[in-house]
Design a protein around this motif. Structure first.
Motif, PDB file in Angstrom:
ATOM      1  N   SER A 122      10.624  -0.761  -7.313  1.00  0.00           N
ATOM      2  CA  SER A 122      10.056  -1.580  -8.392  1.00  0.00           C
ATOM      3  C   SER A 122       8.816  -0.910  -8.990  1.00  0.00           C
ATOM      4  O   SER A 122       8.587  -0.987 -10.204  1.00  0.00           O
ATOM      5  CB  SER A 122       9.701  -2.977  -7.874  1.00  0.00           C
ATOM      6  OG  SER A 122       8.661  -2.918  -6.921  1.00  0.00           O
ATOM      7  N   THR A 123       8.023  -0.239  -8.163  1.00  0.00           N
ATOM      8  CA  THR A 123       6.820   0.448  -8.656  1.00  0.00           C
ATOM      9  C   THR A 123       7.190   1.709  -9.418  1.00  0.00           C
ATOM     10  O   THR A 123       6.595   2.009 -10.467  1.00  0.00           O
ATOM     11  CB  THR A 123       5.893   0.805  -7.474  1.00  0.00           C
ATOM     12  OG1 THR A 123       5.655  -0.359  -6.688  1.00  0.00           O
ATOM     13  CG2 THR A 123       4.573   1.356  -7.974  1.00  0.00           C
ATOM     14  N   THR A 124       8.179   2.432  -8.939  1.00  0.00           N
ATOM     15  CA  THR A 124       8.636   3.645  -9.611  1.00  0.00           C
ATOM     16  C   THR A 124       9.123   3.341 -11.021  1.00  0.00           C
ATOM     17  O   THR A 124       8.836   4.085 -11.974  1.00  0.00           O
ATOM     18  CB  THR A 124       9.763   4.311  -8.800  1.00  0.00           C
ATOM     19  OG1 THR A 124       9.250   4.691  -7.515  1.00  0.00           O
ATOM     20  CG2 THR A 124      10.290   5.548  -9.502  1.00  0.00           C
ATOM     21  N   ALA A 125       9.857   2.230 -11.168  1.00  0.00           N
ATOM     22  CA  ALA A 125      10.390   1.859 -12.481  1.00  0.00           C
ATOM     23  C   ALA A 125       9.264   1.657 -13.496  1.00  0.00           C
ATOM     24  O   ALA A 125       9.394   2.042 -14.669  1.00  0.00           O
ATOM     25  CB  ALA A 125      11.221   0.584 -12.355  1.00  0.00           C
ATOM     26  N   ALA A 168       0.826  -1.209   0.000  1.00  0.00           N
ATOM     27  CA  ALA A 168       0.000   0.000   0.000  1.00  0.00           C
ATOM     28  C   ALA A 168       0.859   1.257   0.000  1.00  0.00           C
ATOM     29  O   ALA A 168       0.630   2.186  -0.790  1.00  0.00           O
ATOM     30  CB  ALA A 168      -0.925  -0.021   1.218  1.00  0.00           C
ATOM     31  N   PHE A 169       1.861   1.294   0.877  1.00  0.00           N
ATOM     32  CA  PHE A 169       2.715   2.480   0.982  1.00  0.00           C
ATOM     33  C   PHE A 169       3.532   2.684  -0.295  1.00  0.00           C
ATOM     34  O   PHE A 169       3.744   3.814  -0.734  1.00  0.00           O
ATOM     35  CB  PHE A 169       3.639   2.341   2.185  1.00  0.00           C
ATOM     36  CG  PHE A 169       4.471   3.560   2.452  1.00  0.00           C
ATOM     37  CD1 PHE A 169       3.928   4.668   3.062  1.00  0.00           C
ATOM     38  CD2 PHE A 169       5.812   3.605   2.079  1.00  0.00           C
ATOM     39  CE1 PHE A 169       4.681   5.809   3.299  1.00  0.00           C
ATOM     40  CE2 PHE A 169       6.584   4.724   2.312  1.00  0.00           C
ATOM     41  CZ  PHE A 169       6.017   5.834   2.926  1.00  0.00           C
ATOM     42  N   GLY A 170       4.001   1.582  -0.891  1.00  0.00           N
ATOM     43  CA  GLY A 170       4.816   1.681  -2.103  1.00  0.00           C
ATOM     44  C   GLY A 170       4.051   2.271  -3.263  1.00  0.00           C
ATOM     45  O   GLY A 170       4.589   3.093  -4.029  1.00  0.00           O
ATOM     46  N   TYR A 194       3.638   6.751  -6.760  1.00  0.00           N
ATOM     47  CA  TYR A 194       2.783   7.617  -7.582  1.00  0.00           C
ATOM     48  C   TYR A 194       3.082   9.090  -7.295  1.00  0.00           C
ATOM     49  O   TYR A 194       3.167   9.914  -8.233  1.00  0.00           O
ATOM     50  CB  TYR A 194       1.316   7.308  -7.310  1.00  0.00           C
ATOM     51  CG  TYR A 194       0.373   8.027  -8.252  1.00  0.00           C
ATOM     52  CD1 TYR A 194       0.066   7.479  -9.490  1.00  0.00           C
ATOM     53  CD2 TYR A 194      -0.195   9.252  -7.894  1.00  0.00           C
ATOM     54  CE1 TYR A 194      -0.785   8.142 -10.363  1.00  0.00           C
ATOM     55  CE2 TYR A 194      -1.043   9.917  -8.762  1.00  0.00           C
ATOM     56  CZ  TYR A 194      -1.341   9.361  -9.995  1.00  0.00           C
ATOM     57  OH  TYR A 194      -2.169  10.027 -10.854  1.00  0.00           O
ATOM     58  N   ALA A 195       3.252   9.423  -6.032  1.00  0.00           N
ATOM     59  CA  ALA A 195       3.552  10.818  -5.679  1.00  0.00           C
ATOM     60  C   ALA A 195       4.908  11.247  -6.249  1.00  0.00           C
ATOM     61  O   ALA A 195       5.049  12.356  -6.778  1.00  0.00           O
ATOM     62  CB  ALA A 195       3.546  10.982  -4.163  1.00  0.00           C
TER      63      ALA A 195
END
Length: 561
Positions: free
Chosen positions: A447-450, A370-372, A377-378
């Motif tokens: 991993s989410t940012t990528a 959830a935090f990731g 996104y921010a």
């Protein structure tokens, strides 16, 4: 419209800032403050004691940690980089199998890996004793321990960082660049040094940073193999169990400064030059090994290397079949059955550590998930002042050694605080899930940012232009697209949490002891078979998660680092 966007950004940032301030920044500040205290008064005496002649063991431990880490980087590179070149530049029978097996050390958690090496190469290990019996020697010819043992374990468990990052970089190098250098008259060495090596620099820097940080934080290998050899991560643990929290805080601050300094140095080194390449978009190709003798020599060496690589896994499996009390004074185990595994399902107390690890890893990973998503996104899709600072705060838990994170939480939450909802968390079940959550936030965020960086903003804009609300667009369009990246980081966080030992050994209680702590307890009672069975459960869980990541999410091993 502009105010509405600012409100959305503010709503996203509020929980992010609260979490980072409460569980990353506040504990670090508490540790720093504690390092300047002695008997409740502000003083520099802790630092004077650390660097003074009376506490030479601290300076010795600091120096040992640094030089062990540097040597670990060197030896890991000497193994991982040549393997990356061989498996990605040359084609020969069995290459695909060998290249896959080369990452097998990564499925061994730190404590389990060290335990396997002890069973194999320790003074009572299977290999030294087999050689002694084979050649009728009066004593074992060798055994691992001390500096050599730590370096051997580090090289084995950490070379995959170099292997995977360099493999990815080699496959991305346009061969036309090297061909152009050859056509201009350069020899093989000149092409490597002037063309290939500079293009590999970002990968080498990333791998060096990972190995150095992991080695500085290494706890299991020094704990089981060091003997009288001191490293700073162990000194923190000994200070803590002796009740000297001020000195433990001081040691934590110094270890953090060294780790973060190396991080900043490597980032400076990488940013000195631009490593981007203009290419024709031609894919990398492998050269067929045409010489039959050389081809089969490479196959033979590959088989030998794979046997050596898989020996720890095989040893762990075999010893997990040794029942309690059947391998005591004997040189080799003689009885094998499934008793250790059967006990896990019959005796609930034996199953407790497995249940605890799965439960705590699940809740920590759920929090990271959830935090990731929110944080990534921010960072990627929103504009606000202080974005770089937020990015640094997110990465701090990964830059800090695990023992430091543990000490930070001990000093922050050994009393009621607003961030613990007025409760004292130290000594409770929930301190370990919190520690795992804090430790592995960066894995999910990165991993989410990528994935988010590859998402075109026009996709969101098109949905909103058609009347979709922001949350509906995020839930129905953005989230499904980025989900593979989010899940790959979350699964990696789960894997790391299941095998976590350094943080656990500082924070566990009887009610929440995880698998890694129970392995240590079984080793202390010389119940080697049960310890190995717990180790196999850890390895099995990690292998299953990595398989799911690769098979169903399309995440290859080099992308999960």
């Amino acid at each position: 419209m502009l105010n509405a966007e600012k409100r959305k950004t503010a709503l996203l940032l509020i929980p992010i800032i609260l979490v980072l301030a409460g569980y990353v920044l506040y504990p670090s500040i508490e540790t720093t403050i504690e390092s300047f205290k002695q008997e409740g008064a502000a003083t520099l005496k802790n630092y004077a004691d650390f660097f003074g002649s009376k506490a030479s063991s601290n300076l010795e431990a600091l120096w040992n940690s640094v030089y062990i880490s540097i040597l670990s980087v060197l030896f890991s590179a000497l193994i991982g980089v040549p393997l990356a070149f061989i498996f990605n530049r040359y084609d020969f029978p069995g290459r695909k199998f060998f290249s896959g097996a080369a990452i097998m050390p990564i499925v061994l958690p730190s404590l389990v890996g060290v335990m396997s090496f002890m069973f194999l190469y320790g003074e009572a290990g299977l290999v030294p004793n087999a050689i002694k019996d084979l050649f009728n020697l009066s004593k074992v010819p060798f055994s691992i321990g001390g500096v050599s043992g730590i370096l051997l374990v580090h090289a084995y468990t950490m070379y995959p960082y170099f292997y995977m990052t360099c493999s990815s970089a080699i496959n991305n190098i346009d061969p036309s660049l090297e061909d152009a250098a050859y056509n201009l008259g350069s020899n093989r060495w000149t092409v490597f040094w002037k063309v290939t090596f500079p293009l590999l620099t970002p990968a080498l820097v990333a791998a060096s940073l990972l190995v150095f940080m992991v080695s500085m934080a290494s706890f299991s290998a020094p704990f089981l193999l060091a003997g009288g050899f001191r490293v700073l991560s162990l000194q923190i643990y000994f200070s803590k169990i002796n009740g000297n929290l001020e000195m433990a805080a001081t040691q934590s601050v110094i270890l953090s400064v060294v780790s973060i300094s190396f991080l900043l140095f490597m980032r400076w080194f990488q940013n000195r030059r631009d490593y981007r390449m203009a290419s024709k978009g031609i894919g990398a190709h492998r050269s067929e090994v045409s010489n039959p003798f050389l081809k089969w020599i490479m196959v033979f060496l590959g088989i030998v290397a794979m046997i050596i690589l898989l020996l720890p896994h095989a040893t762990l499996l075999i010893l997990s079949l040794v029942p309690e009390g059947t391998w005591t004074w004997q040189i080799y185990p003689t009885t094998f059955n499934l008793e250790n595994y059967i006990l896990l399902f019959k005796d609930t107390s034996i199953w407790d550590p497995v249940r605890n690890s799965l439960f705590m890893a699940f809740f920590a990973s759920l929090g990271c998930f959830a935090f990731g998503i929110i944080t990534s996104y921010a960072l990627v899709k929103r504009k606000f002042i202080g974005k770089n600072l937020l990015d640094i705060l997110v990465m701090i838990p990964w830059a800090l050694p695990a023992t430091v994170v543990g000490m930070n939480l001990i000093l922050a939450f050994n009393k009621p605080t607003p961030f613990s909802f007025g409760q004292t968390l130290v000594g409770t079940f929930w301190i370990l899930p919190l520690a795992y959550f804090v430790r592995f936030i960066p894995l999910v965020v990165r991993s989410t940012t990528a994935v988010l960086e590859q998402l075109d903003d026009s996709i969101e804009e098109a949905a909103q232009n058609l009347g979709a609300k922001w949350f509906y667009t995020f839930r129905k369009i953005v989230l499904p697209i980025i989900m593979p990246g989010v899940l790959s980081g979350t699964l990696l966080a789960f894997v790391q949490a299941v095998g976590e030992f350094p943080t656990s050994v500082l924070l566990y209680t009887l009610s929440n002891r995880p698998i890694s702590i129970e392995i240590m307890n079984q080793l202390r009672m010389f119940n080697l078979g049960q310890a190995a069975a717990y180790g196999m459960i850890q390895v099995g869980l990690i292998a299953i998660v990595l398989f799911i990541s690769y098979k169903f999410l399309g995440v290859k091993s080099e992308n999960t680092m």
